[in-house]
Design an enzyme around this catalytic site. Structure first.
Site, PDB file in Angstrom:
ATOM      1  N   TYR A 189       9.279 -54.222 -29.026  1.00  0.00           N
ATOM      2  CA  TYR A 189       8.471 -55.315 -28.456  1.00  0.00           C
ATOM      3  C   TYR A 189       7.083 -54.782 -28.100  1.00  0.00           C
ATOM      4  O   TYR A 189       6.068 -55.283 -28.601  1.00  0.00           O
ATOM      5  CB  TYR A 189       9.174 -55.905 -27.220  1.00  0.00           C
ATOM      6  N   LYS A 206       3.498 -55.477 -29.928  1.00  0.00           N
ATOM      7  CA  LYS A 206       2.450 -56.144 -29.131  1.00  0.00           C
ATOM      8  C   LYS A 206       1.166 -55.296 -29.158  1.00  0.00           C
ATOM      9  O   LYS A 206       0.064 -55.821 -29.195  1.00  0.00           O
ATOM     10  CB  LYS A 206       2.899 -56.347 -27.682  1.00  0.00           C
TER      11      LYS A 206
END
Ligand SMILES: NC(=O)c1ccc[n+]([C@@H]2O[C@H](COP(=O)([O-])OP(=O)(O)OC[C@H]3O[C@@H](n4cnc5c(N)ncnc54)[C@H](OP(=O)(O)O)[C@@H]3O)[C@@H](O)[C@H]2O)c1
Length: 339
Positions: free
Chosen positions: A141, A145
């Protein structure tokens, strides 16, 4: 203005849509699900997947500002879904912006793009992205990002002004992630404090995070905007003790404080084993603890937000105590509805 909010049906995205509608914008949202509550507000709901280039580009048609809020969150050990939604999805948003001559793009990033497993106390935006640590520890994640944030900021130019906002730990009514999970874990007796329980963390009330997006967009419109091409940390402006705050949230839900604990080293070891097991068996669900989570839950991470205050006038308008009261009211309402 005509704005597109990717992830407009999500926790933060819906507050952004509401604030945009309140100030009189025409708003379109983009996401996979159906969101009748957005349609009821007057938002045009377009359904599609971020990984679908044609769908994303089409959603950008006729728009002048994009809030790219949608992302795949979580700590799953499968990398591909993160690459598709967060990296490819952001490339598609950038393509849509360029093809349709969109002038402003505000990306919702995360402070975890700079997290390298150790305390961060009062750091500002000069701290580098932690790409190596995140990749090495398979924090897909935060890693994706970070890649997306890089793409967004590198794309900044006179025709398309971009910025990235890094709100830390968003909380408030209608949260479907952090708070319901905490409550469910605590109720089942599986919630353990990780580490000494002394770590300080930043967090941000959801309406303040949404307002910051609108303020950053306005600042981007100015001539020689200082916001263009930059990333900004966002918070309530004052860190809290992580585990005391968790206990306060549990108290709002009439749940006793966390009693059981695990050292950071023990949690790290359990995370290592679970990550390997989930990967070996191709499990799609999220391990209850990972190395990234063990480090996040036991370390301090709070940030200097003076750049956001200075460059686009951010202030946490709703105080933490007011936010907690609103959260308590919402939890009580949820409880009443479930009886
Ligand atoms: N919550 C936090 O504490 C926190 C902290 C820092 C940064 N952020 C960032 O803030 C943003 C919003 O987070 P949130 O908490 O509001 O999460 P959320 O409630 O899960 O919202 C995410 C939204 O993204 C959409 N989405 C996910 N995958 C998609 C895909 N493949 N295609 C199209 N849409 C997709 C979802 O809609 P569908 O499922 O309908 O597609 C949903 O509306 C994210 O970028 C997150 O990284 C959150």
């Amino acid at each position: 203005m005509h704005t597109l909010v990717t992830g407009g049906g999500g926790f933060l995205g819906r507050y952004i849509c509401e604030q945009l509608i309140t100030r009189g914008d025409r708003v379109r949202s983009f996401g996979r699900g159906a969101y009748p509550e957005l349609e009821a507000l007057g938002v045009e709901v377009v359904r599609g997947d971020l990984a679908d280039q044609n769908a994303v580009v089409a959603a950008c048609d006729g728009v002048d500002t994009v809030f790219h809020v949608a992302a795949r969150p979580g700590v799953s050990v499968q990398r591909l879904p993160y690459d598709k939604a967060n990296t490819l999805g952001t490339e598609n948003v950038l393509r849509g912006c360029r093809q349709h001559g969109i002038s402003r793009l505000i990306y919702t990033s995360s402070p975890s793009v700079t997290f390298a497993g150790v305390d961060q106390c009062g750091v500002n935006e000069s701290v580098p992205l932690a790409l190596d640590w995140l990749q090495q520890h398979r924090s897909y994640y935060s890693y994706t990002k970070a890649i997306a944030e890089q793409q967004i900021l590198q794309a900044n130019c006179e025709q398309l002004r971009t910025c990235a906002l890094r709100p830390h730990l968003i909380w408030g009514p209608r949260d479907q992630h952090l708070i319901p999970r905490l409550i469910a874990k605590a109720k089942s007796g599986r919630l353990r404090r990780i580490g000494e329980g002394t770590n300080q963390v930043d967090m941000i009330y959801v309406e303040n995070a949404a307002e910051a997006h609108l303020q950053a967009a306005e600042a981007l419109a100015q001539e020689n905007s200082p916001v263009a091409g930059k990333a900004y940390f966002l918070s309530q402006g004052k860190p809290v003790n992580c585990w005391q705050w968790i206990d306060e949230i549990l108290a709002l839900a009439e749940i006793p404080p966390v009693k059981k604990s695990l050292s950071q080293q023990a949690a790290w070891r359990v995370g290592t084993v679970l990550e390997a097991t989930y990967r070996t068996f191709g499990l799609r669900s999220e391990p209850p603890i990972t190395r990234f989570l063990a480090a996040q839950l036991a370390t301090s991470h709070w940030f200097d937000i003076s750049a956001a205050c200075q460059d686009f006038g951010y202030q946490p308008r709703i105080s933490t105590s007011e936010g907690m009261q609103r959260l308590g009211n919402w939890l009580a309402e949820q409880n009443r509805l479930s009886i």
